[in-house]
Write a protein that holds these residues in place. Structure first.
Motif, PDB file in Angstrom:
ATOM      1  N   LEU A 169       1.564   8.481  -5.432  1.00  0.00           N
ATOM      2  CA  LEU A 169       0.791   8.168  -4.230  1.00  0.00           C
ATOM      3  C   LEU A 169       0.223   6.752  -4.324  1.00  0.00           C
ATOM      4  O   LEU A 169       0.234   5.991  -3.346  1.00  0.00           O
ATOM      5  N   LYS A 170      -0.239   6.385  -5.514  1.00  0.00           N
ATOM      6  CA  LYS A 170      -0.783   5.043  -5.711  1.00  0.00           C
ATOM      7  C   LYS A 170       0.319   4.001  -5.681  1.00  0.00           C
ATOM      8  O   LYS A 170       0.141   2.903  -5.136  1.00  0.00           O
ATOM      9  N   ARG A 171       1.476   4.329  -6.263  1.00  0.00           N
ATOM     10  CA  ARG A 171       2.582   3.369  -6.316  1.00  0.00           C
ATOM     11  C   ARG A 171       3.163   3.117  -4.934  1.00  0.00           C
ATOM     12  O   ARG A 171       3.442   1.975  -4.553  1.00  0.00           O
ATOM     13  N   TRP A 172       3.356   4.182  -4.165  1.00  0.00           N
ATOM     14  CA  TRP A 172       3.995   4.034  -2.855  1.00  0.00           C
ATOM     15  C   TRP A 172       3.007   3.613  -1.772  1.00  0.00           C
ATOM     16  O   TRP A 172       3.357   2.857  -0.883  1.00  0.00           O
ATOM     17  N   GLN A 173       1.767   4.132  -1.837  1.00  0.00           N
ATOM     18  CA  GLN A 173       0.731   3.821  -0.857  1.00  0.00           C
ATOM     19  C   GLN A 173       1.281   3.848   0.572  1.00  0.00           C
ATOM     20  O   GLN A 173       1.342   2.806   1.248  1.00  0.00           O
ATOM     21  N   PRO A 174       1.707   5.001   1.064  1.00  0.00           N
ATOM     22  CA  PRO A 174       2.269   5.085   2.418  1.00  0.00           C
ATOM     23  C   PRO A 174       1.279   4.537   3.453  1.00  0.00           C
ATOM     24  O   PRO A 174       0.114   4.933   3.472  1.00  0.00           O
ATOM     25  N   PRO A 175       1.716   3.601   4.299  1.00  0.00           N
ATOM     26  CA  PRO A 175       0.816   2.965   5.270  1.00  0.00           C
ATOM     27  C   PRO A 175       0.527   3.864   6.466  1.00  0.00           C
ATOM     28  O   PRO A 175       0.868   3.539   7.618  1.00  0.00           O
ATOM     29  N   LEU A 176      -0.107   4.998   6.193  1.00  0.00           N
ATOM     30  CA  LEU A 176      -0.436   5.960   7.232  1.00  0.00           C
ATOM     31  C   LEU A 176      -1.901   6.367   7.094  1.00  0.00           C
ATOM     32  O   LEU A 176      -2.456   6.318   5.996  1.00  0.00           O
TER      33      LEU A 176
END
Length: 302
Positions: A169-176
């Protein structure tokens, strides 16, 4: 006042460890694991469906990552925890779950390139000793002879799954928006857990099951994450992690009252060691490489 937000979230999650245990004999693990997300999804859909439509173009390329996050954080972690509850105590579950920050630190060094600290290494050893003491009930000979309790083993796997979830979750950090991301993961969990529900034994709805599903589906799945996210917006992340470390203590206290679970010396010492190791890892942030390169007094480099 801001400190009340993460404290309330951790208190709710600690109570959910006890709810996992209370569900034993009332609902099968596959049932409560599915029904909690049905309830959460039903309550979130009127609020999130319009937002999902507005963000549909941003969501589409993120679907593979959302599926992975939903499987790890909502389906695998929660389901393993429910199965673990049938074979171990809520107190053990809370103490084992406290390993999650340390697992996340180790995974972060591998997946995110975060420098491994001396505190993390020493803290991991101390915490591992604490967990071994708990799962062996203070009898290391029995642990060597018979191995780890199956319920404790499942809880270790559940904790590892959630640590991987947190790091990804921290690595991808989905912009939502956070609540929309939560809603999408709930939908993933529903799809993933429905086949498990179909092929698992079922006890069906009962009066005793209703409050357990409501607690898990509303408080633990919606209210606590919202409080936690609001706390992150107001407090430093390092301070937030310290609140998470209260979970084994709060779980043990709630379990002792509601489940009449006895706190043994192994729980007290093992839980203390586990907590001490995590706190050490979070406060002693000296990089391991730099520490290894420091010359000892009296050495040839001194």
């Amino acid at each position: 006042m801001a400190y009340l937000l993460p404290l309330a979230a951790v208190l709710i999650w600690s109570g959910n460890n006890v709810v996992n245990k209370l569900a034993v004999g009332v609902l099968f693990p596959a049932e409560i694991g599915f029904y909690r997300w049905v309830l959460a999804g039903a309550l979130l859909t009127p609020l999130m469906a319009p937002r999902l439509w507005r963000y549909r173009h941003q969501v589409k390329p993120l679907i593979p990552r959302i599926i992975v996050l939903g499987l790890l954080g909502m389906a695998v972690y929660q389901t393993l925890a429910y199965y673990a509850a049938t074979m171990t105590s809520a107190t053990n579950m809370g103490i084992i779950l406290s390993l999650m920050p340390l697992m996340a630190l180790g995974l972060s060094s591998v997946l995110l390139g975060t420098p491994l600290t001396l505190g993390a290494l020493v803290g991991a050893v101390i915490s591992l000793c604490g967990v071994v003491l708990v799962v062996s009930s203070g009898d290391l000979g029995t642990l060597v002879a018979h191995g780890i309790n199956q319920g404790d083993a499942l809880m270790v796997l559940a904790t590892f799954a959630y640590a991987v979830y947190g790091v990804l979750l921290k690595r991808w950090q989905p912009p939502l928006p956070a609540m929309l991301l939560l809603y999408l993961q709930v939908l993933v969990a529903l799809v993933a857990l429905f086949p498990l529900l179909l092929f698992s034994p079922q006890q069906g709805a009962s009066v005793e099951a209703v409050p357990l599903v409501i607690y898990a589906g509303v408080l633990a799945s919606m209210v606590a994450p919202l409080l936690w996210m609001q706390g992150i917006a107001r407090l430093d992340p390092s301070r937030m992690s310290l609140f998470f470390n209260l979970m084994p203590l709060l779980t043990a206290l709630i379990a002792s009252v509601l489940l009449r679970e006895q706190l043994t010396w192994a729980h007290l010492i093992g839980g203390g060691l586990t907590l001490a190791g995590v706190i050490l890892a979070e406060t002693w942030r000296r990089p391991l490489r730099r520490a290894a390169g420091v010359s000892l007094p009296g050495s040839a480099d001194s």
